[in-house]
Design a protein around this motif. Structure first.
Motif, PDB file in Angstrom:
ATOM      1  N   ALA A 286      46.111 -90.186  53.550  1.00  0.00           N
ATOM      2  CA  ALA A 286      46.669 -88.850  53.751  1.00  0.00           C
ATOM      3  C   ALA A 286      45.751 -87.990  54.612  1.00  0.00           C
ATOM      4  N   ALA A 287      44.450 -88.075  54.367  1.00  0.00           N
ATOM      5  CA  ALA A 287      43.489 -87.292  55.148  1.00  0.00           C
ATOM      6  C   ALA A 287      43.567 -87.641  56.627  1.00  0.00           C
ATOM      7  N   GLY A 288      43.851 -88.895  56.922  1.00  0.00           N
ATOM      8  CA  GLY A 288      43.958 -89.338  58.309  1.00  0.00           C
ATOM      9  C   GLY A 288      45.162 -88.774  59.041  1.00  0.00           C
ATOM     10  N   LEU A 289      46.114 -88.204  58.297  1.00  0.00           N
ATOM     11  CA  LEU A 289      47.304 -87.603  58.910  1.00  0.00           C
ATOM     12  C   LEU A 289      47.050 -86.175  59.389  1.00  0.00           C
ATOM     13  N   ILE A 290      45.959 -85.569  58.934  1.00  0.00           N
ATOM     14  CA  ILE A 290      45.663 -84.179  59.263  1.00  0.00           C
ATOM     15  C   ILE A 290      44.944 -84.102  60.606  1.00  0.00           C
TER      16      ILE A 290
ATOM     17  N   LYS B  90      38.281 -85.673  58.327  1.00  0.00           N
ATOM     18  CA  LYS B  90      37.495 -85.889  59.543  1.00  0.00           C
ATOM     19  C   LYS B  90      37.609 -84.710  60.501  1.00  0.00           C
ATOM     20  N   VAL B  91      38.581 -83.831  60.264  1.00  0.00           N
ATOM     21  CA  VAL B  91      38.797 -82.690  61.140  1.00  0.00           C
ATOM     22  C   VAL B  91      37.816 -81.568  60.796  1.00  0.00           C
ATOM     23  N   THR B  92      37.705 -80.601  61.681  1.00  0.00           N
ATOM     24  CA  THR B  92      36.819 -79.451  61.437  1.00  0.00           C
ATOM     25  C   THR B  92      37.521 -78.114  61.626  1.00  0.00           C
ATOM     26  N   ARG B  93      38.639 -78.087  62.370  1.00  0.00           N
ATOM     27  CA  ARG B  93      39.281 -76.818  62.710  1.00  0.00           C
ATOM     28  C   ARG B  93      40.592 -76.562  61.966  1.00  0.00           C
ATOM     29  N   ALA B  94      41.098 -77.528  61.235  1.00  0.00           N
ATOM     30  CA  ALA B  94      42.347 -77.327  60.495  1.00  0.00           C
ATOM     31  C   ALA B  94      42.182 -76.183  59.488  1.00  0.00           C
ATOM     32  N   VAL B  95      43.268 -75.450  59.244  1.00  0.00           N
ATOM     33  CA  VAL B  95      43.268 -74.335  58.291  1.00  0.00           C
ATOM     34  C   VAL B  95      44.087 -74.746  57.069  1.00  0.00           C
ATOM     35  N   PHE B  96      43.601 -74.379  55.888  1.00  0.00           N
ATOM     36  CA  PHE B  96      44.216 -74.840  54.653  1.00  0.00           C
ATOM     37  C   PHE B  96      44.663 -73.676  53.769  1.00  0.00           C
ATOM     38  N   VAL B  97      45.764 -73.898  53.074  1.00  0.00           N
ATOM     39  CA  VAL B  97      46.226 -73.006  52.010  1.00  0.00           C
ATOM     40  C   VAL B  97      46.380 -73.858  50.760  1.00  0.00           C
ATOM     41  N   THR B  98      45.961 -73.347  49.618  1.00  0.00           N
ATOM     42  CA  THR B  98      46.068 -74.113  48.379  1.00  0.00           C
ATOM     43  C   THR B  98      46.301 -73.193  47.188  1.00  0.00           C
ATOM     44  N   ASN B  99      46.889 -73.746  46.138  1.00  0.00           N
ATOM     45  CA  ASN B  99      47.030 -73.013  44.880  1.00  0.00           C
ATOM     46  C   ASN B  99      46.087 -73.578  43.823  1.00  0.00           C
ATOM     47  N   ALA B 100      45.030 -74.255  44.269  1.00  0.00           N
ATOM     48  CA  ALA B 100      44.033 -74.825  43.362  1.00  0.00           C
ATOM     49  C   ALA B 100      42.667 -74.215  43.662  1.00  0.00           C
ATOM     50  N   VAL B 101      42.099 -73.559  42.683  1.00  0.00           N
ATOM     51  CA  VAL B 101      40.799 -72.897  42.870  1.00  0.00           C
ATOM     52  C   VAL B 101      39.725 -73.903  43.270  1.00  0.00           C
ATOM     53  N   VAL B 102      39.705 -75.052  42.613  1.00  0.00           N
ATOM     54  CA  VAL B 102      38.663 -76.042  42.905  1.00  0.00           C
ATOM     55  C   VAL B 102      38.799 -76.585  44.319  1.00  0.00           C
ATOM     56  N   HIS B 103      40.030 -76.766  44.803  1.00  0.00           N
ATOM     57  CA  HIS B 103      40.235 -77.222  46.184  1.00  0.00           C
ATOM     58  C   HIS B 103      39.713 -76.170  47.174  1.00  0.00           C
ATOM     59  N   ALA B 104      40.003 -74.904  46.885  1.00  0.00           N
ATOM     60  CA  ALA B 104      39.560 -73.823  47.764  1.00  0.00           C
ATOM     61  C   ALA B 104      38.034 -73.760  47.827  1.00  0.00           C
ATOM     62  N   GLN B 105      37.395 -73.925  46.681  1.00  0.00           N
ATOM     63  CA  GLN B 105      35.930 -73.900  46.640  1.00  0.00           C
ATOM     64  C   GLN B 105      35.337 -75.048  47.455  1.00  0.00           C
ATOM     65  N   THR B 106      35.928 -76.218  47.312  1.00  0.00           N
ATOM     66  CA  THR B 106      35.433 -77.388  48.047  1.00  0.00           C
ATOM     67  C   THR B 106      35.593 -77.200  49.549  1.00  0.00           C
ATOM     68  N   LEU B 107      36.761 -76.744  49.976  1.00  0.00           N
ATOM     69  CA  LEU B 107      37.024 -76.538  51.393  1.00  0.00           C
ATOM     70  C   LEU B 107      36.113 -75.460  51.984  1.00  0.00           C
ATOM     71  N   ALA B 108      35.968 -74.356  51.267  1.00  0.00           N
ATOM     72  CA  ALA B 108      35.107 -73.276  51.747  1.00  0.00           C
ATOM     73  C   ALA B 108      33.658 -73.749  51.844  1.00  0.00           C
ATOM     74  N   GLY B 109      33.239 -74.552  50.878  1.00  0.00           N
ATOM     75  CA  GLY B 109      31.886 -75.080  50.887  1.00  0.00           C
ATOM     76  C   GLY B 109      31.600 -75.984  52.066  1.00  0.00           C
TER      77      GLY B 109
ATOM     78  N   ARG C 165      56.756 -78.292  57.591  1.00  0.00           N
ATOM     79  CA  ARG C 165      57.450 -79.097  58.600  1.00  0.00           C
ATOM     80  C   ARG C 165      57.464 -80.553  58.168  1.00  0.00           C
ATOM     81  N   GLU C 166      56.342 -81.035  57.643  1.00  0.00           N
ATOM     82  CA  GLU C 166      56.248 -82.408  57.133  1.00  0.00           C
ATOM     83  C   GLU C 166      55.709 -82.360  55.710  1.00  0.00           C
ATOM     84  N   CYS C 167      56.386 -83.042  54.786  1.00  0.00           N
ATOM     85  CA  CYS C 167      55.974 -83.088  53.379  1.00  0.00           C
ATOM     86  C   CYS C 167      55.547 -84.491  52.988  1.00  0.00           C
ATOM     87  N   TYR C 168      54.462 -84.576  52.253  1.00  0.00           N
ATOM     88  CA  TYR C 168      53.980 -85.856  51.743  1.00  0.00           C
ATOM     89  C   TYR C 168      53.722 -85.726  50.245  1.00  0.00           C
ATOM     90  N   VAL C 169      54.244 -86.675  49.491  1.00  0.00           N
ATOM     91  CA  VAL C 169      53.977 -86.742  48.057  1.00  0.00           C
ATOM     92  C   VAL C 169      53.027 -87.901  47.811  1.00  0.00           C
TER      93      VAL C 169
END
Length: 251
Positions: A88-92, A114-133, A201-205
């Motif tokens: 999944a990460a390779g699709l970003i 592997k990306v550096t410039r993608a922008v993320f939105v999440t409803n998970a606090v732990v995901h947000a902390q990891t991404l910001a870090g 636009r594209e959904c992945y489960v």
């Protein structure tokens, strides 16, 4: 061995064989018959198998409202989750505006970015902390924080999400069948998932193969609404063009 780990092994054995005996599970897990009987009884009450004399048989479709906590999920299907998340990460791509749903498998995506410039939105606090870090621009959805799944839910979360337009979204699910689609135990969490999917636009489960033929309380998406990424396509789903099976890497 933890109770949840024993349960996963029992269910995996059932998926492979269709039926099990207390004796063979006892020998496999190197535990007592009384422990195995308790495990089978508990899984029967959760609607994950059918208890029979001397053992259990598989339920083709398992219906349950039970929801595991994040802590319970963390130690399950680690190799499978990593495989799915890495794919999944390779699709970003660099210019993507990405929604990351709360959950352990979706969270594993962050390890493989592997990306550096993608922008993320999440409803998970732990995901947000990891991404910001890691230096990513990340927007955390506001609302009510649900303790068991650590997901932000509620009307505020949905109203915020509806203002965004995501290039890609990655979602977790508790159950998946052709008829019932993607399901989760909590109606509020289902509503947030559905709202986010509508803006993608594209959904992945992302789900390991044990989630197939499970039905939880609330449907949040039609089976064919998304591309499903899994470690193994179960019997009966081989003709589904919207499923991607991630093979083990050759050593």
């Amino acid at each position: 061995m933890l109770t949840q780990q024993r349960h996963e092994i029992i269910l995996e054995l059932l998926r492979e064989k269709g039926s099990i005996t207390v004796t063979e599970v006892k020998d496999l897990l190197d535990t007592s018959e009384s422990t195995v009987r308790r495990d089978i009884t508990a899984l029967d009450k959760e609607g994950k198998l059918e208890k029979v004399f001397g053992g259990a048989v598989e339920l083709k479709e398992r219906v349950t409202a039970y929801e595991y906590s994040v802590a319970e999920k963390m130690g399950l299907k680690l190799e499978e989750k990593d495989r799915i998340a890495k794919y999944a990460a390779g699709l970003i791509q660099e210019e993507d505006f990405v929604y990351i749903d709360a959950g352990t498998t979706t969270g594993d995506i962050l390890k493989f970015l592997k990306v550096t410039r993608a922008v993320f939105v999440t409803n998970a606090v732990v995901h947000a902390q990891t991404l910001a870090g890691r230096g990513f621009k990340v927007l955390l959805v506001g609302g009510e924080l649900k303790s068991t799944t650590e997901a932000v839910i509620g009307n505020q979360a949905m109203n915020t999400i509806r203002g965004y337009h995501f290039t890609k979204g990655f979602f977790g699910t508790n159950g998946l069948t052709r008829k019932s689609g993607c399901t989760t135990p909590d109606a509020n969490e289902a509503a947030v998932k559905a709202a986010a999917m509508e803006q993608c636009r594209e959904c992945y489960v992302l789900c390991d193969s044990s989630k197939f033929d499970n039905i939880s309380s609330v449907t949040f998406a039609d089976f064919y609404r998304s591309t499903i990424i899994t470690d193994r396509i179960p019997s009966g789903y081989e003709d589904c063009a919207n499923i991607i099976e991630v093979q083990k890497e050759q050593k």
